[in-house]
Write a protein that holds these residues in place. Structure first.
Motif, PDB file in Angstrom:
ATOM      1  N   PHE A  58     -37.303 111.133  82.313  1.00  0.00           N
ATOM      2  CA  PHE A  58     -37.016 110.096  83.300  1.00  0.00           C
ATOM      3  C   PHE A  58     -37.732 108.830  82.845  1.00  0.00           C
ATOM      4  CE2 PHE A  58     -36.735 114.166  85.370  1.00  0.00           C
ATOM      5  CZ  PHE A  58     -35.640 114.065  86.202  1.00  0.00           C
ATOM      6  N   GLU A  59     -36.997 107.729  82.746  1.00  0.00           N
ATOM      7  CA  GLU A  59     -37.585 106.491  82.241  1.00  0.00           C
ATOM      8  C   GLU A  59     -38.345 105.776  83.349  1.00  0.00           C
ATOM      9  OE1 GLU A  59     -35.681 102.500  80.494  1.00  0.00           O
ATOM     10  OE2 GLU A  59     -35.625 104.199  79.093  1.00  0.00           O
ATOM     11  N   THR A  60     -39.537 105.287  83.011  1.00  0.00           N
ATOM     12  CA  THR A  60     -40.317 104.541  83.993  1.00  0.00           C
ATOM     13  C   THR A  60     -39.616 103.218  84.323  1.00  0.00           C
ATOM     14  OG1 THR A  60     -41.651 103.497  82.244  1.00  0.00           O
ATOM     15  CG2 THR A  60     -42.483 105.552  83.176  1.00  0.00           C
ATOM     16  N   PRO A  61     -39.796 102.716  85.533  1.00  0.00           N
ATOM     17  CA  PRO A  61     -39.102 101.487  85.926  1.00  0.00           C
ATOM     18  C   PRO A  61     -39.497 100.263  85.108  1.00  0.00           C
ATOM     19  CG  PRO A  61     -39.895 102.677  87.847  1.00  0.00           C
ATOM     20  CD  PRO A  61     -40.497 103.345  86.656  1.00  0.00           C
ATOM     21  N   SER A  62     -40.700 100.292  84.513  1.00  0.00           N
ATOM     22  CA  SER A  62     -41.159  99.136  83.743  1.00  0.00           C
ATOM     23  C   SER A  62     -42.175  99.626  82.711  1.00  0.00           C
ATOM     24  CB  SER A  62     -41.804  98.095  84.666  1.00  0.00           C
ATOM     25  OG  SER A  62     -43.069  98.552  85.111  1.00  0.00           O
ATOM     26  N   ASP A  63     -42.806  98.670  82.019  1.00  0.00           N
ATOM     27  CA  ASP A  63     -43.834  99.020  81.042  1.00  0.00           C
ATOM     28  C   ASP A  63     -45.239  98.917  81.641  1.00  0.00           C
ATOM     29  OD1 ASP A  63     -44.077  96.297  81.283  1.00  0.00           O
ATOM     30  OD2 ASP A  63     -43.908  95.873  79.137  1.00  0.00           O
ATOM     31  N   ASP A  64     -45.349  99.080  82.938  1.00  0.00           N
ATOM     32  CA  ASP A  64     -46.647  99.094  83.611  1.00  0.00           C
ATOM     33  C   ASP A  64     -47.384 100.384  83.228  1.00  0.00           C
ATOM     34  OD1 ASP A  64     -48.812  99.240  85.353  1.00  0.00           O
ATOM     35  OD2 ASP A  64     -47.678  98.466  87.064  1.00  0.00           O
ATOM     36  N   PRO A  65     -48.563 100.305  82.590  1.00  0.00           N
ATOM     37  CA  PRO A  65     -49.279 101.516  82.171  1.00  0.00           C
ATOM     38  C   PRO A  65     -49.688 102.429  83.318  1.00  0.00           C
ATOM     39  CG  PRO A  65     -50.184  99.567  81.083  1.00  0.00           C
ATOM     40  CD  PRO A  65     -49.242  99.080  82.142  1.00  0.00           C
ATOM     41  N   ALA A  66     -49.658 101.921  84.533  1.00  0.00           N
ATOM     42  CA  ALA A  66     -50.008 102.772  85.673  1.00  0.00           C
ATOM     43  C   ALA A  66     -49.151 104.026  85.724  1.00  0.00           C
ATOM     44  CB  ALA A  66     -49.856 101.985  86.976  1.00  0.00           C
ATOM     45  N   TYR A  67     -47.916 103.948  85.224  1.00  0.00           N
ATOM     46  CA  TYR A  67     -47.024 105.105  85.251  1.00  0.00           C
ATOM     47  C   TYR A  67     -47.500 106.231  84.328  1.00  0.00           C
ATOM     48  CZ  TYR A  67     -43.618 102.202  87.730  1.00  0.00           C
ATOM     49  OH  TYR A  67     -42.992 101.402  88.658  1.00  0.00           O
ATOM     50  N   LEU A  68     -48.404 105.928  83.408  1.00  0.00           N
ATOM     51  CA  LEU A  68     -48.827 106.916  82.414  1.00  0.00           C
ATOM     52  C   LEU A  68     -49.939 107.819  82.914  1.00  0.00           C
ATOM     53  CD1 LEU A  68     -48.887 104.594  79.279  1.00  0.00           C
ATOM     54  CD2 LEU A  68     -47.030 106.089  80.060  1.00  0.00           C
ATOM     55  N   TYR A  69     -50.612 107.426  83.999  1.00  0.00           N
ATOM     56  CA  TYR A  69     -51.787 108.179  84.430  1.00  0.00           C
ATOM     57  C   TYR A  69     -51.419 109.194  85.502  1.00  0.00           C
ATOM     58  CZ  TYR A  69     -54.172 105.288  81.215  1.00  0.00           C
ATOM     59  OH  TYR A  69     -54.557 104.695  80.039  1.00  0.00           O
ATOM     60  N   GLN A  70     -50.644 110.165  85.028  1.00  0.00           N
ATOM     61  CA  GLN A  70     -50.239 111.318  85.824  1.00  0.00           C
ATOM     62  C   GLN A  70     -50.216 112.520  84.892  1.00  0.00           C
ATOM     63  OE1 GLN A  70     -45.967 111.321  86.873  1.00  0.00           O
ATOM     64  NE2 GLN A  70     -45.819 109.344  85.833  1.00  0.00           N
ATOM     65  N   ASN A  71     -50.172 113.708  85.472  1.00  0.00           N
ATOM     66  CA  ASN A  71     -50.219 114.931  84.669  1.00  0.00           C
ATOM     67  C   ASN A  71     -48.821 115.281  84.180  1.00  0.00           C
ATOM     68  OD1 ASN A  71     -51.504 117.188  83.483  1.00  0.00           O
ATOM     69  ND2 ASN A  71     -50.741 118.484  85.138  1.00  0.00           N
ATOM     70  N   ALA A  72     -48.346 114.520  83.185  1.00  0.00           N
ATOM     71  CA  ALA A  72     -46.982 114.696  82.697  1.00  0.00           C
ATOM     72  C   ALA A  72     -46.931 114.425  81.202  1.00  0.00           C
ATOM     73  CB  ALA A  72     -46.037 113.741  83.431  1.00  0.00           C
ATOM     74  N   LEU A  73     -45.924 115.016  80.562  1.00  0.00           N
ATOM     75  CA  LEU A  73     -45.633 114.739  79.167  1.00  0.00           C
ATOM     76  C   LEU A  73     -44.953 113.378  79.056  1.00  0.00           C
ATOM     77  CD1 LEU A  73     -44.050 118.182  78.181  1.00  0.00           C
ATOM     78  CD2 LEU A  73     -46.400 117.464  77.766  1.00  0.00           C
ATOM     79  N   ILE A  74     -45.326 112.614  78.037  1.00  0.00           N
ATOM     80  CA  ILE A  74     -44.704 111.324  77.768  1.00  0.00           C
ATOM     81  C   ILE A  74     -44.129 111.373  76.355  1.00  0.00           C
ATOM     82  CG2 ILE A  74     -44.995 108.830  77.725  1.00  0.00           C
ATOM     83  CD1 ILE A  74     -45.748 109.978  80.422  1.00  0.00           C
ATOM     84  N   ALA A  75     -42.894 110.949  76.191  1.00  0.00           N
ATOM     85  CA  ALA A  75     -42.235 111.063  74.890  1.00  0.00           C
ATOM     86  C   ALA A  75     -42.889 110.178  73.837  1.00  0.00           C
ATOM     87  CB  ALA A  75     -40.758 110.707  75.024  1.00  0.00           C
ATOM     88  N   LEU A  76     -43.157 110.781  72.680  1.00  0.00           N
ATOM     89  CA  LEU A  76     -43.475 110.031  71.465  1.00  0.00           C
ATOM     90  C   LEU A  76     -42.206 109.802  70.665  1.00  0.00           C
ATOM     91  CD1 LEU A  76     -46.753 111.856  70.336  1.00  0.00           C
ATOM     92  CD2 LEU A  76     -46.576 109.559  71.329  1.00  0.00           C
ATOM     93  N   ASP A  77     -41.375 110.843  70.599  1.00  0.00           N
ATOM     94  CA  ASP A  77     -40.067 110.763  69.949  1.00  0.00           C
ATOM     95  C   ASP A  77     -39.132 111.684  70.730  1.00  0.00           C
ATOM     96  OD1 ASP A  77     -37.796 110.975  68.351  1.00  0.00           O
ATOM     97  OD2 ASP A  77     -38.915 110.854  66.478  1.00  0.00           O
ATOM     98  N   ALA A  78     -38.414 111.107  71.672  1.00  0.00           N
ATOM     99  CA  ALA A  78     -37.570 111.906  72.560  1.00  0.00           C
ATOM    100  C   ALA A  78     -36.467 112.624  71.797  1.00  0.00           C
ATOM    101  CB  ALA A  78     -36.972 111.026  73.655  1.00  0.00           C
ATOM    102  N   THR A  79     -35.992 112.044  70.701  1.00  0.00           N
ATOM    103  CA  THR A  79     -34.905 112.673  69.943  1.00  0.00           C
ATOM    104  C   THR A  79     -35.357 113.984  69.311  1.00  0.00           C
ATOM    105  OG1 THR A  79     -35.422 111.448  67.914  1.00  0.00           O
ATOM    106  CG2 THR A  79     -33.867 110.447  69.447  1.00  0.00           C
TER     107      THR A  79
END
Length: 281
Positions: A58-79
């Protein structure tokens, strides 16, 4: 109460660090500060970012880093399905392995280097991190990301075949079926090796090994699913005996077959090592 006031990223990161320290189950007073000091966004592609939940991005609504501080995986290379790992899982692993000043750490499967940076901050002064990444683009990115961190060396290549230095901690972030003999032998006395064991497609268990005078003690301590190790340790064709899920959770020691032949306590066996349900004596 001002409902319109939003916390800034520094406050959000500090609160996330507090949760990380709690998830570590460690009494090390340094952890919260280290988790707070290393910004996750510095080790990710430019935002917006892809956050994985239930195997969907799921893509974050913006590039606000606040979205990153949750217990979730974040894509480095989604492909390729390569992600920055789940924070609370790594907090638990770091708490279980207790990196300390002066330690030599071999970090295998570093991605873009976020958790490498955290490990580096925990082993200074006097320690070092030897980092390995098989993906060339990620290895180069990690090398750039980690330039400011003391005592870190990044190697592009397959750590299942490359020499791994004598280590107090080997921290593996790729699914492993068969541990390379070289990793076990690289452990110093009381050295720890933590890895995601993938003995079959349906079994994923984080295992902590400790090298003692009596041999290699093993402790499975949480479910753990990582993408398979690309090198030889990720193959599924080396098994003499594969474990059931219950067997995998029952292991208490690991033996090199050159030191001891499998016996009636064997729950998983491969050409050069086997897992036992019996503790070390």
């Amino acid at each position: 109460m001002n409902f319109n006031k939003r916390a800034d990223v520094a406050e959000i990161r500090a609160f996330h660090a507090k949760l990380m320290a709690a998830a570590s189950k460690s009494i090390d007073p340094r952890l919260e500060r280290v988790f707070e000091l290393v910004p996750r966004e510095a080790f990710l592609p430019p935002g917006p970012w892809k956050v994985m939940v239930d195997n969907r991005y799921f893509e974050t609504p913006s590039d606000d880093p606040a979205y990153l501080y949750q217990n979730a995986l974040i894509a480095l290379d989604a492909t390729k399905g390569i992600n920055n790992g789940e924070p609370f899982l790594h907090a638990a692993w770091i708490g279980a392995t207790s990196p300390k000043s002066g330690d030599t750490v071999s970090h295998i499967g570093i991605g873009a280097g976020y958790y490498t940076a955290i490990l580096s901050a925990l082993v200074v002064p006097g320690g070092r991190v030897e980092a390995f990444e098989i993906d060339p683009a990620l290895a180069e990115k990690a090398r750039d990301n980690l330039r400011a961190f003391e005592g870190v060396s990044v190697t592009h290549g397959d750590a299942t075949t490359l020499p791994v230095p004598s280590s107090d901690l080997i921290y593996v972030n790729a699914g492993v079926k068969v541990l390379p003999r070289s990793w076990l032998l690289a452990l110093r006395p009381q050295g720890r090796l933590i890895f995601p064991w993938r003995p079959s497609e349906k079994v994923g268990v984080a295992v902590l090994l400790t090298r003692t005078d009596a041999g290699f003690a093993a402790r499975p301590f949480m479910p753990s699913w990582f993408i398979p190790c690309v090198g030889g340790a990720g193959t599924f064709d080396d098994a003499v005996k594969d474990p059931t899920l219950d067997d995998a959770w029952a292991i208490q020691s690991v033996w090199l077959t050159s030191d001891r032949a499998p016996d009636e306590t064997c729950v998983a066996a491969y050409r050069h090592l086997w897992f036992s349900s019996s503790p070390l004596h």
